[in-house]
Design an enzyme around this catalytic site. Sequence first.
Site, PDB file in Angstrom:
ATOM      1  N   ARG A  82      35.033  44.783   6.313  1.00 35.44           N
ATOM      2  CA  ARG A  82      35.278  43.439   5.761  1.00 35.44           C
ATOM      3  C   ARG A  82      34.612  42.360   6.604  1.00 35.44           C
ATOM      4  O   ARG A  82      34.106  41.363   6.087  1.00 35.44           O
ATOM      5  CB  ARG A  82      36.784  43.152   5.694  1.00 35.44           C
ATOM      6  CG  ARG A  82      37.496  43.947   4.636  1.00 35.44           C
ATOM      7  CD  ARG A  82      38.928  43.456   4.427  1.00 35.44           C
ATOM      8  NE  ARG A  82      39.694  44.418   3.659  1.00 35.44           N
ATOM      9  CZ  ARG A  82      39.609  44.568   2.341  1.00 35.44           C
ATOM     10  NH1 ARG A  82      38.814  43.802   1.640  1.00 35.44           N
ATOM     11  NH2 ARG A  82      40.328  45.484   1.721  1.00 35.44           N
TER      12      ARG A  82
ATOM     13  N   MET B  56      37.513  39.431  -6.315  1.00 33.36           N
ATOM     14  CA  MET B  56      38.510  40.475  -6.043  1.00 33.36           C
ATOM     15  C   MET B  56      38.339  41.126  -4.674  1.00 33.36           C
ATOM     16  O   MET B  56      38.410  42.350  -4.556  1.00 33.36           O
ATOM     17  CB  MET B  56      38.457  41.535  -7.153  1.00 33.36           C
ATOM     18  CG  MET B  56      38.612  40.970  -8.553  1.00 33.36           C
ATOM     19  SD  MET B  56      40.142  40.043  -8.781  1.00 33.36           S
ATOM     20  CE  MET B  56      41.267  41.393  -9.065  1.00 33.36           C
ATOM     21  N   ARG B  57      38.102  40.329  -3.649  1.00 34.13           N
ATOM     22  CA  ARG B  57      38.014  40.862  -2.296  1.00 34.13           C
ATOM     23  C   ARG B  57      39.003  40.136  -1.398  1.00 34.13           C
ATOM     24  O   ARG B  57      39.177  38.912  -1.534  1.00 34.13           O
ATOM     25  CB  ARG B  57      36.604  40.656  -1.698  1.00 34.13           C
ATOM     26  CG  ARG B  57      35.488  41.316  -2.459  1.00 34.13           C
ATOM     27  CD  ARG B  57      35.580  42.811  -2.475  1.00 34.13           C
ATOM     28  NE  ARG B  57      35.591  43.414  -1.152  1.00 34.13           N
ATOM     29  CZ  ARG B  57      35.884  44.695  -0.931  1.00 34.13           C
ATOM     30  NH1 ARG B  57      36.214  45.492  -1.931  1.00 34.13           N
ATOM     31  NH2 ARG B  57      35.853  45.179   0.293  1.00 34.13           N
ATOM     32  N   ILE B  58      39.623  40.882  -0.502  1.00 28.36           N
ATOM     33  CA  ILE B  58      40.499  40.250   0.483  1.00 28.36           C
ATOM     34  C   ILE B  58      39.601  39.704   1.598  1.00 28.36           C
ATOM     35  O   ILE B  58      38.735  40.420   2.106  1.00 28.36           O
ATOM     36  CB  ILE B  58      41.506  41.275   1.051  1.00 28.36           C
ATOM     37  CG1 ILE B  58      42.449  41.720  -0.074  1.00 28.36           C
ATOM     38  CG2 ILE B  58      42.289  40.676   2.211  1.00 28.36           C
ATOM     39  CD1 ILE B  58      43.349  42.886   0.296  1.00 28.36           C
TER      40      ILE B  58
ATOM     41  N   HIS C 131      45.212  32.249  -9.368  1.00 27.75           N
ATOM     42  CA  HIS C 131      45.969  33.501  -9.430  1.00 27.75           C
ATOM     43  C   HIS C 131      46.799  33.515 -10.713  1.00 27.75           C
ATOM     44  O   HIS C 131      47.434  32.513 -11.049  1.00 27.75           O
ATOM     45  CB  HIS C 131      46.877  33.627  -8.205  1.00 27.75           C
ATOM     46  CG  HIS C 131      47.625  34.920  -8.170  1.00 27.75           C
ATOM     47  ND1 HIS C 131      47.024  36.113  -7.818  1.00 27.75           N
ATOM     48  CD2 HIS C 131      48.902  35.219  -8.498  1.00 27.75           C
ATOM     49  CE1 HIS C 131      47.917  37.085  -7.921  1.00 27.75           C
ATOM     50  NE2 HIS C 131      49.064  36.570  -8.328  1.00 27.75           N
TER      51      HIS C 131
ATOM     52  N   ASN D 284      41.667  29.153  -4.812  1.00 32.45           N
ATOM     53  CA  ASN D 284      41.727  30.381  -5.604  1.00 32.45           C
ATOM     54  C   ASN D 284      42.600  30.149  -6.830  1.00 32.45           C
ATOM     55  O   ASN D 284      43.500  29.306  -6.808  1.00 32.45           O
ATOM     56  CB  ASN D 284      42.352  31.494  -4.746  1.00 32.45           C
ATOM     57  CG  ASN D 284      42.457  32.816  -5.482  1.00 32.45           C
ATOM     58  OD1 ASN D 284      41.499  33.270  -6.123  1.00 32.45           O
ATOM     59  ND2 ASN D 284      43.619  33.451  -5.418  1.00 32.45           N
TER      60      ASN D 284
ATOM     61  N   SER E  71      35.238  34.326 -16.613  1.00 31.43           N
ATOM     62  CA  SER E  71      35.599  33.325 -17.628  1.00 31.43           C
ATOM     63  C   SER E  71      36.083  32.030 -16.968  1.00 31.43           C
ATOM     64  O   SER E  71      35.860  30.941 -17.504  1.00 31.43           O
ATOM     65  CB  SER E  71      36.659  33.872 -18.590  1.00 31.43           C
ATOM     66  OG  SER E  71      37.911  34.020 -17.959  1.00 31.43           O
ATOM     67  N   ASN E  72      36.711  32.131 -15.807  1.00 35.90           N
ATOM     68  CA  ASN E  72      37.115  30.907 -15.097  1.00 35.90           C
ATOM     69  C   ASN E  72      35.900  30.149 -14.586  1.00 35.90           C
ATOM     70  O   ASN E  72      35.876  28.911 -14.608  1.00 35.90           O
ATOM     71  CB  ASN E  72      38.073  31.256 -13.952  1.00 35.90           C
ATOM     72  CG  ASN E  72      39.509  31.367 -14.440  1.00 35.90           C
ATOM     73  OD1 ASN E  72      40.086  30.380 -14.884  1.00 35.90           O
ATOM     74  ND2 ASN E  72      40.057  32.571 -14.404  1.00 35.90           N
TER      75      ASN E  72
HETATM   76  C1  GRF Z   1      41.877  35.756 -13.728  1.00 41.63           C
HETATM   77  O1  GRF Z   1      43.093  36.037 -14.340  1.00 41.63           O
HETATM   78  C2  GRF Z   1      42.108  35.195 -12.360  1.00 41.63           C
HETATM   79  O2  GRF Z   1      43.268  34.431 -12.277  1.00 41.63           O
HETATM   80  C3  GRF Z   1      42.242  36.450 -11.529  1.00 41.63           C
HETATM   81  O3  GRF Z   1      41.319  37.352 -12.071  1.00 41.63           O
HETATM   82  C4  GRF Z   1      41.067  37.033 -13.421  1.00 41.63           C
HETATM   83  C5  GRF Z   1      39.592  36.830 -13.486  1.00 41.63           C
HETATM   84  O4  GRF Z   1      39.180  36.458 -14.735  1.00 41.63           O
HETATM   85  N1  GRF Z   1      42.066  36.142 -10.137  1.00 41.63           N
HETATM   86  P1  GRF Z   1      37.698  35.882 -14.938  1.00 41.63           P
HETATM   87  O5  GRF Z   1      36.749  36.790 -14.169  1.00 41.63           O
HETATM   88  O6  GRF Z   1      37.677  34.487 -14.439  1.00 41.63           O
HETATM   89  O7  GRF Z   1      37.479  35.993 -16.418  1.00 41.63           O
END
Ligand code: GRF
Length: 212
Positions: A61, A86-88, A105, A103, A13-14
Site C-alpha cells: 500500500r 475502492m482502495r484503503i 459512502h 469521500n 457514476s459519481n
Molecule cells: C458508490 O455507491 C459510492 O458511494 C461507493 O461506491 C459506489 C461507486 O459507484 N463508494 P460509482 O463508481 O460512482 O458509480
Amino acid sequence: MKTIVILISGHGSNMQALLTAKHDYCIAAVISNKADAGGLAFAQAHGIPTAVVAHRDHPDRESFDAALTEVIEGYQPDFVILAGFMRILTMPFVKHYQGRLINIHPSLLPSYKGLHTHASALHDGVKIHGCTVHFVTADLDHGPIIIQAAVPVLQDDTEETLGARVLHEEHRIFPQAVRWLCAGQVELNEFGKVVNHRHKQPGFALISPSLE
Ligand code: GRF
C-alpha cells in the site's frame, strides 16, 4: 477557480455526476487504480485527462500510495475527491491531503461502514438508509461529515432497488459538497470539525413508513 482530481475504481457514476452537474471547479484529471474502469472512457469523451496507477503494479500500500501521490501532484489539485475509489489509503497519504480529501459512502455513517451497506441495512430492517459525504481521516469510512441524504427503505426493497435509490441521492449531494468545498463554504477546522458557513437547515423530518 479551484482544481480537483477525482479518483475512481469502476463505473464512476459519481464522477459523471461531478462532471455533468453545474459546477465552478476545474476537473484536472480522473485517475483510476484499474485500467478497465468504465468511468475513464466517459472522462476522456468529455476532454478530461485520465491516468491509471495500477495497485497491482506495487508490492504494498505504501508504494502504491506514493506513486498515486506523485501522479496527483502533477495536476496540483486543491482537493482530491474519492468517487468510488475502492482502495484503503495509508496514513501518510491521508495526512498529506488532510482537509482536502473527501469521500462518498453509501450509508448514513457511522452506520454500515465498509462493503455491502445496502444488504446490511435490509438485513437489520432499518427504515431509513442513505449516503454520506465526509472528509477522509485515519478511520476507514468515517470522518467529519459534510452532508448526508436519507431515503426510506421500502417493504419490497432488494439490494438493487435500495442501492439505486441511494445512488440517485449520491449524485445530488456529492456535487453539492464539492461546490461548497471549492467555494470555501465548508471546511475542516483545527479541531477536526466540519464548519459549514451556510447553516441552512431543513425544518422537516423523514418518517418511514409515513404516518397515516
Ligand atoms: C458508490 O455507491 C459510492 O458511494 C461507493 O461506491 C459506489 C461507486 O459507484 N463508494 P460509482 O463508481 O460512482 O458509480
